[in-house]
Motif scaffolding. Structure first.
Motif, PDB file in Angstrom:
ATOM      1  N   MET A 139       0.961  -1.283   0.023  1.00  0.00           N
ATOM      2  CA  MET A 139       0.067  -0.066   0.023  1.00  0.00           C
ATOM      3  C   MET A 139       0.875   1.365  -0.013  1.00  0.00           C
ATOM      4  O   MET A 139       0.281   2.337  -0.236  1.00  0.00           O
ATOM      5  CB  MET A 139      -0.817   0.109   1.189  1.00  0.00           C
ATOM      6  CG  MET A 139      -2.031  -1.014   1.138  1.00  0.00           C
ATOM      7  SD  MET A 139      -3.169  -0.664   0.029  1.00  0.00           S
ATOM      8  CE  MET A 139      -3.367  -2.010  -1.148  1.00  0.00           C
ATOM      9  N   THR A 140       2.035   1.119   0.191  1.00  0.00           N
ATOM     10  CA  THR A 140       2.876   2.254   0.112  1.00  0.00           C
ATOM     11  C   THR A 140       3.633   2.214  -1.183  1.00  0.00           C
ATOM     12  O   THR A 140       4.109   3.468  -1.657  1.00  0.00           O
ATOM     13  CB  THR A 140       4.000   2.041   1.439  1.00  0.00           C
ATOM     14  OG1 THR A 140       3.153   2.103   2.720  1.00  0.00           O
ATOM     15  CG2 THR A 140       4.841   3.279   1.583  1.00  0.00           C
ATOM     16  N   LEU A 141       4.390   1.351  -1.549  1.00  0.00           N
ATOM     17  CA  LEU A 141       5.252   1.344  -2.584  1.00  0.00           C
ATOM     18  C   LEU A 141       4.985   0.066  -3.776  1.00  0.00           C
ATOM     19  O   LEU A 141       5.828   0.095  -4.702  1.00  0.00           O
ATOM     20  CB  LEU A 141       6.748   1.407  -2.058  1.00  0.00           C
ATOM     21  CG  LEU A 141       7.220   0.182  -1.336  1.00  0.00           C
ATOM     22  CD1 LEU A 141       8.665  -0.607  -2.064  1.00  0.00           C
ATOM     23  CD2 LEU A 141       7.514   0.233   0.004  1.00  0.00           C
ATOM     24  N   GLY A 142       4.138  -0.451  -3.640  1.00  0.00           N
ATOM     25  CA  GLY A 142       3.714  -1.561  -4.109  1.00  0.00           C
ATOM     26  C   GLY A 142       4.431  -2.908  -4.417  1.00  0.00           C
ATOM     27  O   GLY A 142       4.029  -3.973  -5.187  1.00  0.00           O
ATOM     28  N   ASP A 143       5.407  -2.864  -3.337  1.00  0.00           N
ATOM     29  CA  ASP A 143       5.989  -4.113  -3.380  1.00  0.00           C
ATOM     30  C   ASP A 143       6.716  -4.601  -1.891  1.00  0.00           C
ATOM     31  O   ASP A 143       6.466  -3.363  -1.077  1.00  0.00           O
ATOM     32  CB  ASP A 143       7.557  -4.253  -4.145  1.00  0.00           C
ATOM     33  CG  ASP A 143       7.256  -4.426  -5.704  1.00  0.00           C
ATOM     34  OD1 ASP A 143       6.919  -5.428  -5.910  1.00  0.00           O
ATOM     35  OD2 ASP A 143       7.067  -3.448  -6.523  1.00  0.00           O
ATOM     36  N   LEU A 144       7.174  -5.518  -1.696  1.00  0.00           N
ATOM     37  CA  LEU A 144       7.912  -5.883  -0.441  1.00  0.00           C
ATOM     38  C   LEU A 144       9.486  -5.499  -0.681  1.00  0.00           C
ATOM     39  O   LEU A 144       9.987  -5.590  -1.718  1.00  0.00           O
ATOM     40  CB  LEU A 144       7.834  -7.379  -0.153  1.00  0.00           C
ATOM     41  CG  LEU A 144       8.035  -7.774   1.112  1.00  0.00           C
ATOM     42  CD1 LEU A 144       7.063  -7.214   2.423  1.00  0.00           C
ATOM     43  CD2 LEU A 144       7.784  -9.571   1.340  1.00  0.00           C
ATOM     44  N   THR A 145       9.920  -5.181   0.632  1.00  0.00           N
ATOM     45  CA  THR A 145      11.167  -5.097   0.589  1.00  0.00           C
ATOM     46  C   THR A 145      12.207  -5.753   1.780  1.00  0.00           C
ATOM     47  O   THR A 145      11.446  -6.343   2.649  1.00  0.00           O
ATOM     48  CB  THR A 145      11.604  -3.421   1.138  1.00  0.00           C
ATOM     49  OG1 THR A 145      11.159  -3.356   2.312  1.00  0.00           O
ATOM     50  CG2 THR A 145      10.942  -2.507   0.141  1.00  0.00           C
ATOM     51  N   PHE A 146      13.390  -5.932   1.558  1.00  0.00           N
ATOM     52  CA  PHE A 146      14.205  -6.525   2.445  1.00  0.00           C
ATOM     53  C   PHE A 146      15.552  -5.762   2.360  1.00  0.00           C
ATOM     54  O   PHE A 146      15.929  -5.137   1.833  1.00  0.00           O
ATOM     55  CB  PHE A 146      14.397  -7.865   1.981  1.00  0.00           C
ATOM     56  CG  PHE A 146      13.558  -8.965   1.706  1.00  0.00           C
ATOM     57  CD1 PHE A 146      13.252  -9.875   2.713  1.00  0.00           C
ATOM     58  CD2 PHE A 146      12.776  -9.120   0.583  1.00  0.00           C
ATOM     59  CE1 PHE A 146      12.224 -10.729   2.893  1.00  0.00           C
ATOM     60  CE2 PHE A 146      11.698 -10.180   0.580  1.00  0.00           C
ATOM     61  CZ  PHE A 146      11.547 -10.985   1.476  1.00  0.00           C
ATOM     62  N   PRO A 147      15.854  -6.059   3.850  1.00  0.00           N
ATOM     63  CA  PRO A 147      17.369  -5.138   4.204  1.00  0.00           C
ATOM     64  C   PRO A 147      18.611  -5.828   3.459  1.00  0.00           C
ATOM     65  O   PRO A 147      18.676  -7.057   3.309  1.00  0.00           O
ATOM     66  CB  PRO A 147      17.357  -5.588   5.841  1.00  0.00           C
ATOM     67  CG  PRO A 147      16.586  -6.810   5.842  1.00  0.00           C
ATOM     68  CD  PRO A 147      15.454  -6.921   4.925  1.00  0.00           C
ATOM     69  N   ASP A 148      19.283  -4.876   3.012  1.00  0.00           N
ATOM     70  CA  ASP A 148      20.471  -5.382   2.209  1.00  0.00           C
ATOM     71  C   ASP A 148      21.614  -5.263   3.163  1.00  0.00           C
ATOM     72  O   ASP A 148      22.384  -4.401   2.901  1.00  0.00           O
ATOM     73  CB  ASP A 148      20.371  -4.184   1.046  1.00  0.00           C
ATOM     74  CG  ASP A 148      21.754  -4.728   0.181  1.00  0.00           C
ATOM     75  OD1 ASP A 148      21.969  -5.772  -0.094  1.00  0.00           O
ATOM     76  OD2 ASP A 148      22.215  -3.698  -0.659  1.00  0.00           O
ATOM     77  N   TYR A 149      21.769  -6.363   3.576  1.00  0.00           N
ATOM     78  CA  TYR A 149      22.802  -6.557   4.635  1.00  0.00           C
ATOM     79  C   TYR A 149      24.312  -6.448   3.882  1.00  0.00           C
ATOM     80  O   TYR A 149      25.221  -6.275   4.554  1.00  0.00           O
ATOM     81  CB  TYR A 149      22.645  -7.942   5.486  1.00  0.00           C
ATOM     82  CG  TYR A 149      21.663  -7.760   6.712  1.00  0.00           C
ATOM     83  CD1 TYR A 149      21.534  -6.549   7.129  1.00  0.00           C
ATOM     84  CD2 TYR A 149      20.700  -8.827   6.596  1.00  0.00           C
ATOM     85  CE1 TYR A 149      20.312  -6.891   8.165  1.00  0.00           C
ATOM     86  CE2 TYR A 149      19.522  -8.956   7.457  1.00  0.00           C
ATOM     87  CZ  TYR A 149      19.402  -7.943   8.342  1.00  0.00           C
ATOM     88  OH  TYR A 149      18.461  -7.602   9.372  1.00  0.00           O
ATOM     89  N   ASP A 150      24.133  -7.017   2.687  1.00  0.00           N
ATOM     90  CA  ASP A 150      25.492  -7.332   1.983  1.00  0.00           C
ATOM     91  C   ASP A 150      25.732  -5.981   1.251  1.00  0.00           C
ATOM     92  O   ASP A 150      26.893  -5.890   0.443  1.00  0.00           O
ATOM     93  CB  ASP A 150      25.426  -8.514   0.864  1.00  0.00           C
ATOM     94  CG  ASP A 150      25.204  -9.866   1.509  1.00  0.00           C
ATOM     95  OD1 ASP A 150      25.883 -10.082   2.569  1.00  0.00           O
ATOM     96  OD2 ASP A 150      24.433 -10.565   0.995  1.00  0.00           O
ATOM     97  N   GLY A 151      24.851  -4.951   1.417  1.00  0.00           N
ATOM     98  CA  GLY A 151      25.363  -3.564   0.750  1.00  0.00           C
ATOM     99  C   GLY A 151      26.089  -2.795   1.411  1.00  0.00           C
ATOM    100  O   GLY A 151      25.911  -1.585   1.397  1.00  0.00           O
ATOM    101  N   ASN A 152      26.361  -2.954   2.609  1.00  0.00           N
ATOM    102  CA  ASN A 152      27.459  -2.129   3.600  1.00  0.00           C
ATOM    103  C   ASN A 152      26.692  -0.950   4.056  1.00  0.00           C
ATOM    104  O   ASN A 152      26.850   0.089   3.989  1.00  0.00           O
ATOM    105  CB  ASN A 152      28.499  -1.763   2.928  1.00  0.00           C
ATOM    106  CG  ASN A 152      29.514  -2.644   2.205  1.00  0.00           C
ATOM    107  OD1 ASN A 152      29.887  -3.683   3.220  1.00  0.00           O
ATOM    108  ND2 ASN A 152      29.925  -2.467   1.156  1.00  0.00           N
TER     109      ASN A 152
END
Length: 693
Positions: free
Chosen positions: A146-159
Motif C-alpha cells: 500500500m506504500t510502494l507496491g512491493d515488499l522490501t528486504f534489508p540489504d545486509y550485503d550492501g554495507n
C-alpha cells in the motif's frame, strides 16, 4: 554401512540454512551446516541440529488414522491411505456440489507448500484459506504494497552504515530466508545498530542505541521519529520531490507526535528518540529489519506503513545498503503457483472476514474470528469441513478457548501433521506428513533459489504437496495439477530454462539485488509514485496516513503482557525434542525483580498471570532489563507429555489469555503485544502456601 551425503536446505525454521545430510541404512546419521553455502557458510542453529531427533522421533505419525473416540482423546485406529483419502475426498466432493465456500483450508507457518494450498482452494472453488497471516508477515507485506507496491528486504550485503532491528531477534530466530548470518557479517563489517525492542536481546546489547518501547506502541514511535527528521530538515528532499505523493500531508500529520508526547505514549525518552532519529537519517545508507513483534498489535498496519514511510523519506528505498525491493526469480513461484484466476470472482466476495478486513482478504486470506463464527453460529454461512496442514490451531490463535469450541463443533476435520498434537486429537482423519528431509521442494527466497532434496522415506509419510495433489486428482481437478507432485518441479523451473535435476546439481542460484529500479520504471503503484499518503487506502475508507490509537475495549490490569519466540522452538513445534526441550524445559514469565518482589514472587516460583477472565501458569525468571510494567512469556507453549493431558496445551498457553476482538480494520490484527494483565503467586487448590513446583 554405505554412507551418502546430500546437499539440501534446512526448514526447521524460516531461515533456510544450507546443509549436508548424511544418510545410511535409511536413517539420517547427521545433518550439519554446509561450509560451501554462499549465505550461511556452515552455520546451523540449535533447531537445525535437532533434525535427527525430529525425523526419527518415536512418536512420529507414520500411518493414517481415523478417530474412534471422543474429540480430544487419543483413541484412533490405523487405516490405509486409500481409505483416508477416499473419506476426505468424499466430504470435499459433497461440499463442492453444495457450497464450495463451506470448506476451509488451513495452514501454519509456511513450509514452502503455501502456494499449493491456495492453488487447491482456488481450483476447489473456496476462498477460505486460513493462516496466521493477520499477525505474521502479511501486515508487513500489505503495508509495504500500500506504500510502494512491493515488499522490501534489508540489504545486509550492501554495507549499510546503520541497521534498525525493529521487533526482531534476527540472530536467534531468523526469518523469511534472511538468515541472521548476513546481519552478523554486516555488523563485523562496521554496521551500527539501532535496536527497538521491549526486551534486551543479544542484538540490543551490541547496539549503538537501544530503544525500549511499551509493547504495541511502535506506530507512535515511528511517527515520532519521522517528526524529528522533518523538524531537523534531514529528509531526502530529492527523492521526496521526484518520487512520492503526500509529503505535505505527512508534515502536517506528524505535528501531533512531538517527542514529549511520544515519550508518554511509548515510554522511550524523548532525548533518545531524537538521537536515534538523527543517527538513522544521517547514515549514508540504512536498512530496517521488521520482525513479527511489530505485527501483533492493533496498530500493526499503521506501524508498518510508518516504518516504510520513514525509510522512503530518508532515501533508503531500493538503494544499496538500504531496503531493497524484492524481484521474483522468474520461476512459477509465489506469485503464479496459487493460480488465483481459477477462483470465480463471485467466490472472492464470500471469503470469511472479507467485509471486515479488506486488506487481509485482498491478500487471499480468511480471518480466524470470522471462521470460528461461521462454525459456531453458521453466519454468514456454515462451515462443513476444514483441512489443516501443519498447524496446531489451539496454541496458535487468540482466544484459544473459542478455537477449541469451534473445533469441537466442526462437522469434519482433517489434520496433516508430524505428531498427534492437541489439534490433531480433535480430527476425524489424521494424515502423517513428511519432514523437510523427506521431500523434494524448490526453495524460493528473496535472494536465492535452491533445491531441498528428499533424503529418505519414513514409514508411510507423504509430503503436503503429495496429499494435495492426490486429493485434487480424486476430485477431478487434475488438469490444474500434475500426475505426481514431483512432476511440478520441472514445470515450475521451465520458465528459466532449468530442470529439477539441473537445480539439484547447482544446489543454489543467487538472485542478486538490482538497485533503484524505480528510477526507470517507477514504483508498482497506480501512478508509479511512493505513497506517503495513500489514495488507495483513502478510497477504501481507511486513513491515508498512519496514526497511532490506544487499544480499545481492553480489560484493566496492573501490567502489560507480551510474548516472544524462543530460539529453541519454532512457534509451537519441537517442544517434544529432548535436545531442544532441555535448553528451555519450562515456560517462564520474565519479570523485573522489583515487580516480582511486589507480589512476593521469588525466582523459580509459579506465577498465575491473568487477562481477559482467564489465568495461565509460568515459572518466574528475573530480568532486570525489563520495564517494571512489562511481563514477558513464551509464545505458543504447550507440553506434549501425555501424562498431563489434557491440561498440556491450556496450562501455560498465552493464547488462553488473549482475545480476538476488537482487531484493526485493515488486517484484523488483535492486540497480542501489550495486554493488560494481573500477576499473583500461584496457590494450588487446597494448599495453604504458594507453589514452587
Amino acid at each position: 554401512m554405505a554412507m551418502r551425503t546430500m546437499k539440501s536446505v534446512c526448514r526447521m525454521c524460516h531461515g533456510g540454512c544450507g546443509v549436508l545430510i548424511d544418510v545410511a541404512n535409511d536413517r539420517v546419521v547427521e545433518v550439519r551446516g554446509d561450509p560451501e553455502h554462499p549465505l550461511t557458510r556452515g552455520f546451523m542453529c540449535p533447531k537445525g541440529r535437532a533434525t535427527l531427533a525430529l525425523v526419527h522421533h518415536p512418536h512420529r505419525l507414520t500411518t493414517p488414522l481415523r478417530r474412534i473416540g471422543p474429540k480430544g482423546s487419543t483413541e484412533f485406529a490405523e487405516i490405509t491411505w486409500e481409505t483416508a483419502l477416499e473419506e476426505v475426498a468424499d466430504r470435499l466432493a459433497q461440499s463442492m456440489a453444495d457450497a464450495p465456500e463451506s470448506v476451509v483450508l488451513s495452514q501454519g507457518t509456511d513450509r514452502n507448500y503455501q502456494e499449493w494450498l491456495f492453488r487447491f482452494g482456488n481450483a476447489l472453488g473456496t476462498p477460505n484459506v486460513l493462516g496466521p497471516a493477520h499477525i505474521c508477515f502479511y501486515p508487513k507485506m500489505m503495508g509495504s504494497i500500500m506504500t510502494l507496491g512491493d515488499l522490501t528486504f534489508p540489504d545486509y550485503d550492501g554495507n549499510p552504515e546503520c541497521i534498525v532491528i525493529w521487533g526482531s531477534n534476527k540472530i536467534e530466530c531468523h526469518s523469511d530466508g534472511v538468515i541472521g548470518t548476513g546481519l552478523m557479517r554486516a555488523m563485523r563489517a562496521g554496521s551500527q545498530l539501532i535496536v527497538i525492542d521491549p526486551k534486551r536481546t543479544a542484538l540490543a546489547r551490541k547496539a549503538k542505541y537501544w530503544l525500549r518501547p511499551k509493547p504495541g506502541s511502535d506506530a507512535a514511535l515511528a511517527l515520532g521519529i519521522i517528526r524529528v527528521i522533518l523538524d531537523k530538515g534531514l529528509e531526502n528532499r530529492a527523492f521526496i520531490e521526484a518520487h512520492t505523493y503526500g509529503a505535505r500531508e505527512l508534515a502536517e500529520h506528524v505535528r501531533a507526535y512531538i517527542p514529549e508526547k511520544v515519550e508518554e505514549l511509548t515510554w522511550v525518552p524523548a532525548s533518545l528518540i531524537e538521537e536515534a532519529a538523527i543517527f538513522y537519517a544521517r547514515a549514508s545508507a540504512a536498512a530496517i529489519e521488521v520482525g513479527t513483534g511489530i505485527e501483533q498489535s492493533t496498530n500493526a498496519f499503521a506501524a508498518i506503513r510508518a516504518i516504510r514511510i520513514l525509510s522512503g523519506i530518508c532515501g533508503n528505498i531500493d538503494r544499496r545498503g538500504g531496503d531493497v525491493i524484492w524481484e521474483p526469480t522468474g520461476i512459477i513461484g509465489r506469485r503464479d503457483l496459487p493460480a488465483r484466476h481459477l477462483l470465480p470472482e463471485s467466490a472472492e466476495h464470500k471469503r470469511l472476514g472479507s467485509n471486515e478486513h479488506r486488506l487481509l482478504s485482498m491478500a487471499g486470506w480468511a480471518h480466524p474470528n470470522a471462521v470460528w463464527n461461521a462454525v459456531l453460529h453458521g453466519e454468514p454461512y456454515p462451515v462443513a469441513a476444514m483441512l489443516v496442514f501443519g498447524s496446531n490451531l489451539l496454541t496458535l490463535y487468540a482466544n484459544a478457548a473459542r478455537v477449541q469450541q469451534a473445533l469441537e463443533a466442526m462437522p469434519f476435520l482433517m489434520v496433516a501433521d508430524l505428531f498427534l498434537t492437541p489439534t490433531a486429537r480433535m480430527a476425524d482423519i489424521v494424515l502423517p506428513v513428511a519432514t523437510w528431509v523427506e521431500r523434494n521442494q524448490i526453495v524460493e527466497f528473496n535472494s536465492y533459489l535452491a533445491a531441498r532434496r528428499k533424503a529418505l522415506q519414513v514409514g508411510q509419510c507423504k509430503s503436503d504437496e503429495e496429499i494435495i495433489n492426490t486429493l485434487a486428482q480424486r476430485l477431478g481437478l487434475g488438469e490444474h495439477f500434475w500426475h505426481q507432485a514431483d512432476d511440478s518441479l520441472n514445470a515450475r523451473l521451465r520458465p528459466i530454462g532449468l530442470t529439477w535435476k539441473g537445480l539439484c546439481e547447482l544446489g543454489y542460484i543467487a538472485n542478486p539485488p538490482r538497485y533503484e529500479k524505480f528510477r526507470a520504471a517507477g514504483f508498482r503503484t497506480r501512478d508509479g509514485l511512493f505513497y506517503i499518503a495513500s489514495p488507495v487506502l483513502r478510497r477504501m475508507g481507511y486513513p491515508s496516513l498512519p496514526r497511532y490509537e490506544e487499544p480499545k475495549n481492553m480489560d484493566r490490569g496492573e501490567y502489560l503482557l507480551t510474548s516472544a519466540h524462543s530460539p529453541f522452538f519454532f512457534n509451537s513445534e519441537f517442544h517434544n525434542l529432548p535436545e531442544l526441550r532441555q535448553r528451555q524445559p519450562e515456560p517462564v514469565a520474565e519479570l523485573h525483580p522489583c515487580t516480582a518482589a511486589r507480589h512476593c514472587l521469588q525466582e523459580g516460583m509459579l506465577a498465575a498471570i491473568g487477562a481477559n477472565g482467564a489465568e495461565a501458569l509460568f515459572r518466574v525468571q528475573y530480568n532486570e532489563y525489563l520495564d517494571e510494567r512489562v511481563v514477558y512469556v513464551p509464545a505458543s507453549w504447550w507440553d506434549p507429555e501425555d501424562e498431563i493431558w489434557p491440561r498440556s496445551w491450556t496450562q501455560s498457553n498465552v493464547n488462553m489469555l488473549t482475545t480476538n476482538t476488537p482487531p484493526n480494520p485493515e488486517m484484523g490484527t488483535p492486540q497480542l503485544r501489550g495486554i493488560p494483565c494481573t500477576l499473583r503467586a500461584f496457590v494450588p487448590p487446597g494448599a495453604t502456601q504458594v507453589s514452587t513446583s
